[in-house]
Write an enzyme that holds these catalytic residues in place. Structure first.
Site, PDB file in Angstrom:
ATOM      1  N   THR A  80     -22.347  -7.820   0.837  1.00  0.00           N
ATOM      2  CA  THR A  80     -22.507  -6.379   0.623  1.00  0.00           C
ATOM      3  C   THR A  80     -23.817  -6.050  -0.075  1.00  0.00           C
ATOM      4  OG1 THR A  80     -20.138  -6.059   0.531  1.00  0.00           O
ATOM      5  CG2 THR A  80     -21.470  -4.403  -0.567  1.00  0.00           C
ATOM      6  N   ARG A  99     -17.898  -1.846   1.467  1.00  0.00           N
ATOM      7  CA  ARG A  99     -17.474  -1.780   0.065  1.00  0.00           C
ATOM      8  C   ARG A  99     -16.180  -2.589  -0.071  1.00  0.00           C
ATOM      9  NH1 ARG A  99     -18.386   3.152   2.275  1.00  0.00           N
ATOM     10  NH2 ARG A  99     -19.906   4.587   1.355  1.00  0.00           N
ATOM     11  N   HIS A 158     -26.842   4.321 -10.116  1.00  0.00           N
ATOM     12  CA  HIS A 158     -26.095   5.565 -10.342  1.00  0.00           C
ATOM     13  C   HIS A 158     -26.108   5.939 -11.821  1.00  0.00           C
ATOM     14  CE1 HIS A 158     -24.317   6.194  -6.387  1.00  0.00           C
ATOM     15  NE2 HIS A 158     -24.088   4.894  -6.294  1.00  0.00           N
TER      16      HIS A 158
HETATM   17  C1  LIG Z   1     -22.147   1.551   1.832  1.00  0.00           C
HETATM   18  C2  LIG Z   1     -22.349   1.057   0.434  1.00  0.00           C
HETATM   19  C3  LIG Z   1     -23.147   1.752  -0.462  1.00  0.00           C
HETATM   20  C4  LIG Z   1     -23.306   1.308  -1.758  1.00  0.00           C
HETATM   21  N1  LIG Z   1     -24.193   1.929  -2.572  1.00  0.00           N
HETATM   22  C5  LIG Z   1     -24.343   1.507  -3.838  1.00  0.00           C
HETATM   23  C6  LIG Z   1     -25.288   2.116  -4.683  1.00  0.00           C
HETATM   24  O1  LIG Z   1     -26.089   2.937  -4.253  1.00  0.00           O
HETATM   25  N2  LIG Z   1     -25.317   1.753  -5.980  1.00  0.00           N
HETATM   26  C7  LIG Z   1     -24.457   0.826  -6.495  1.00  0.00           C
HETATM   27  O2  LIG Z   1     -24.469   0.624  -7.702  1.00  0.00           O
HETATM   28  N3  LIG Z   1     -23.622   0.151  -5.687  1.00  0.00           N
HETATM   29  C8  LIG Z   1     -23.550   0.460  -4.372  1.00  0.00           C
HETATM   30  N4  LIG Z   1     -22.724  -0.203  -3.537  1.00  0.00           N
HETATM   31  C9  LIG Z   1     -21.926  -1.306  -4.072  1.00  0.00           C
HETATM   32  C10 LIG Z   1     -22.668  -2.622  -4.154  1.00  0.00           C
HETATM   33  O3  LIG Z   1     -23.469  -2.844  -3.029  1.00  0.00           O
HETATM   34  C11 LIG Z   1     -21.627  -3.740  -4.304  1.00  0.00           C
HETATM   35  O4  LIG Z   1     -20.785  -3.441  -5.382  1.00  0.00           O
HETATM   36  C12 LIG Z   1     -22.246  -5.099  -4.561  1.00  0.00           C
HETATM   37  O5  LIG Z   1     -23.198  -5.402  -3.575  1.00  0.00           O
HETATM   38  C13 LIG Z   1     -21.169  -6.152  -4.583  1.00  0.00           C
HETATM   39  O6  LIG Z   1     -21.767  -7.375  -4.894  1.00  0.00           O
HETATM   40  P1  LIG Z   1     -20.892  -8.673  -4.939  1.00  0.00           P
HETATM   41  O7  LIG Z   1     -21.749  -9.763  -5.435  1.00  0.00           O
HETATM   42  O8  LIG Z   1     -19.631  -8.418  -5.698  1.00  0.00           O
HETATM   43  O9  LIG Z   1     -20.465  -8.907  -3.412  1.00  0.00           O
HETATM   44  P2  LIG Z   1     -21.338  -9.477  -2.200  1.00  0.00           P
HETATM   45  O10 LIG Z   1     -22.720  -8.991  -2.219  1.00  0.00           O
HETATM   46  O11 LIG Z   1     -20.547  -9.230  -0.971  1.00  0.00           O
HETATM   47  O12 LIG Z   1     -21.390 -11.029  -2.494  1.00  0.00           O
HETATM   48  C14 LIG Z   1     -20.272 -11.858  -2.282  1.00  0.00           C
HETATM   49  C15 LIG Z   1     -20.785 -13.199  -1.789  1.00  0.00           C
HETATM   50  O13 LIG Z   1     -19.710 -14.112  -1.733  1.00  0.00           O
HETATM   51  C16 LIG Z   1     -19.883 -14.936  -0.590  1.00  0.00           C
HETATM   52  N5  LIG Z   1     -18.573 -15.500  -0.245  1.00  0.00           N
HETATM   53  C17 LIG Z   1     -17.501 -14.825   0.227  1.00  0.00           C
HETATM   54  N6  LIG Z   1     -16.478 -15.683   0.430  1.00  0.00           N
HETATM   55  C18 LIG Z   1     -16.916 -16.915   0.071  1.00  0.00           C
HETATM   56  C19 LIG Z   1     -16.323 -18.208   0.065  1.00  0.00           C
HETATM   57  N7  LIG Z   1     -15.063 -18.422   0.479  1.00  0.00           N
HETATM   58  N8  LIG Z   1     -17.075 -19.258  -0.344  1.00  0.00           N
HETATM   59  C20 LIG Z   1     -18.375 -19.079  -0.742  1.00  0.00           C
HETATM   60  N9  LIG Z   1     -18.972 -17.870  -0.746  1.00  0.00           N
HETATM   61  C21 LIG Z   1     -18.251 -16.808  -0.359  1.00  0.00           C
HETATM   62  C22 LIG Z   1     -20.445 -13.984   0.447  1.00  0.00           C
HETATM   63  O14 LIG Z   1     -21.114 -14.667   1.487  1.00  0.00           O
HETATM   64  C23 LIG Z   1     -21.370 -13.108  -0.381  1.00  0.00           C
HETATM   65  O15 LIG Z   1     -22.687 -13.584  -0.386  1.00  0.00           O
HETATM   66  C24 LIG Z   1     -22.597   0.176  -2.203  1.00  0.00           C
HETATM   67  C25 LIG Z   1     -21.822  -0.553  -1.301  1.00  0.00           C
HETATM   68  C26 LIG Z   1     -21.741  -0.133   0.016  1.00  0.00           C
HETATM   69  C27 LIG Z   1     -20.995  -0.970   1.005  1.00  0.00           C
END
Ligand SMILES: Cc1cc2nc3c(=O)[nH]c(=O)nc-3n(C[C@H](O)[C@H](O)[C@H](O)COP(=O)(O)OP(=O)(O)OC[C@H]3O[C@@H](n4cnc5c(N)ncnc54)[C@H](O)[C@@H]3O)c2cc1C
Length: 476
Positions: A40, A310, A49
């Protein structure tokens, strides 16, 4: 044995890794894809934000406001672009002005500074390209824009420079708890650690449910976008939201730190956790809704469309905690928006929990700053000239739209956790991110990757190992 294994190399995993790298501990990140920033974190609105939207008292509200405040120092330390351009929420009906007041009060309860309501006249002065239908707006001065890719890479690279190991193409498939350790089973064998952090984005529920009887359920909530050419990048200076109406949630029109204009996202609950397609219905919806914000939609300036997912947890809040019935297993789960903004605070909160649990001691040699890549479009002409004098490859333009030189691409390939794919380089240095979307420079970038990594051009991938670009040669 590791002290901590972190699953996922998005913002959450990378921010947690960086914060934990301040301590004397053996830490690794397990990431199932080839690179950082493949989930994501690569596809969102890239906004810091303000924090006026989140429900007071929630973890989302607290971490949003704290994360926003941490951005100035963090982006300076990591040498990445960040701009407090401010945000507006437009109101289209005098009767809805109390809703703006409500948002302002909510923001104030959350501790957001610099909130005010402005009238139509002030709004026109600030943003002349906004429709005359907007009658008032909430102005949030602390909101900002950031580069989603470089934030993610910078967090991970800085963690790496401070000793965190990264294992790519390593998908976690299960867990076994032994007395003093978790055995983490992956497609690449087993890893052992005292503590495990689940930061797996839309898959975090599945990993959590393998170890706990209290189940979580994440729904991918898709958001689609149009990215517009730099020609129309200054249509608005601030990030412009719409107050939700009876016709549904609004969309955002925002400049990006690289000078483009971004319009979106939609919000559709889907089932497929890999469902990052764009659809005609979704893109039509963006065009329709953007008309409420802009005097005219710049149709001719669309350079690409994309979507992100998301990770919406049914409990509707971030979960950052040790799992109640799985000691030494920690979740960063349900990290939907504002997860980017909150990531520095999520990293800190999780690192504190783990520090206390494992009794970790601070290092005395933590390297807080990151030099980053030599990006010529962020240099003064004098700095660029000095660089060319040392290395003439910084004068050779490869990506004509974004004016990216060979020197930058080579530096990105050999940087810590360097890019090895076409998309990996696009996200690190913007080669291929411009108006032609790589139409001209991709063959050149493939040649450079092949030369620098000493691999045949046929083995250079677009992103993952199944994304061949060159299938074979027509001539030898
Ligand atoms: C449309 C949209 C708009 C947004 N706009 C904003 C914004 O403007 N401002 C803001 O603050 N936030 C925003 N967000 C939210 C923000 O992008 C996310 O909260 C954030 O990117 C989440 O990061 P993460 O590391 O939790 O997840 P991710 O970036 O999804 O990382 C998770 C990682 O885990 C890995 N993974 C999954 N399963 C496994 C496994 N079994 N083994 C090993 N690796 C694995 C995946 O490959 C991935 O790389 C938005 C999100 C979306 C979708």
């Amino acid at each position: 044995m590791y002290d901590v294994l972190i699953i996922g190399g998005g913002f959450s995993g990378s921010a947690i890794a960086r914060e934990l790298s301040k301590y004397n501990a053996k830490i690794a990140v397990l990431e199932k894809t080839e690179d950082i920033c493949e989930g994501t974190s690569k596809a969102n609105t890239a906004l810091a934000h303000g924090g006026f939207d989140a429900k007071p008292g929630t973890l989302k509200a607290k971490l949003n406001v704290q994360g926003n405040k941490m951005m100035d120092k963090l982006t300076k330390d990591l040498n990445i672009p960040f701009e407090r351009n401010g945000a507006l929420v437009l109101c289209f009906d005098e009767k809805d002005i109390p809703k703006l007041e409500e948002l302002k009060e909510r923001g104030e309860k959350n501790g957001v500074p610099g909130l005010s309501i402005i009238n139509q006249e002030e709004l026109r002065k600030l943003e002349p390209n906004i429709t005359d239908d907007a009658v008032a707006a909430l102005l949030c001065e602390s909101a900002g824009i950031i580069c989603t890719f470089t934030l993610n890479f910078a967090l991970a690279e800085n963690a790496y420079e401070n000793g965190v190991e990264f294992f790519f193409n390593t998908a976690v498939e299960g867990f076994t708890k032994k007395e003093d350790r978790w055995i983490v089973h992956t497609n690449n064998g087993d890893y052992e650690a005292k503590a495990v952090v689940n930061a797996a984005g839309v898959y975090a529920d599945e990993l959590h449910n393998m170890v706990s009887s209290k189940k979580h359920s994440i729904t991918p909530r898709r958001g689609q976008y149009f990215l517009m050419d730099k020609q129309v990048g200054d249509t608005v200076k601030r990030t412009v939201f719409q107050l939700p109406t009876k016709f549904g949630k609004g969309i955002v029109v925002t400049p990006t730190v690289d000078g483009n204009l971004l319009i979106g996202p939609t919000a559709e609950d889907i089932e497929d956790k890999e469902g990052v397609d764009t659809t005609k219905e979704g893109l039509d919806e963006i065009m329709e809704k953007s008309k409420m914000t802009l005097k005219s939609f710049p149709y001719g300036s669309v350079i690409t469309s994309f979507s992100g997912l998301r990770a919406h947890d049914e409990e509707d809040d971030f979960v950052v905690e040790e799992v109640e019935d799985a000691e030494y297993f920690f979740d960063a789960l349900g990290i939907e928006s504002p997860g980017l903004t909150s990531s520095p605070a999520i990293g800190l909160m999780m690192a504190n929990l783990i520090r206390d649990k494992l009794n970790l001691q601070e290092k005395d040699n933590f390297k807080e700053t990151r030099e980053g890549l030599p990006l010529t479009n962020r240099m003064t002409p004098e700095e660029h000239k000095a660089l060319i004098e040392k290395d003439s490859s910084f004068s050779k333009i490869i990506c004509r739209c974004e004016m990216i030189t060979e020197g930058e691409i080579v530096a990105a390939i050999h940087s810590p956790l360097g890019g090895k794919t076409l998309d990996g380089l696009k996200r690190r240095v913007r080669a291929g991110a411009g108006r032609c979307q790589g139409g001209f420079c991709s063959p050149k970038v493939i040649e450079i990757i092949s030369r620098e990594l000493n691999i045949p051009q046929e083995e250079v991938m677009k992103n993952n190992s199944n994304s061949k670009i060159i299938l074979g040669r027509t001539k030898e």
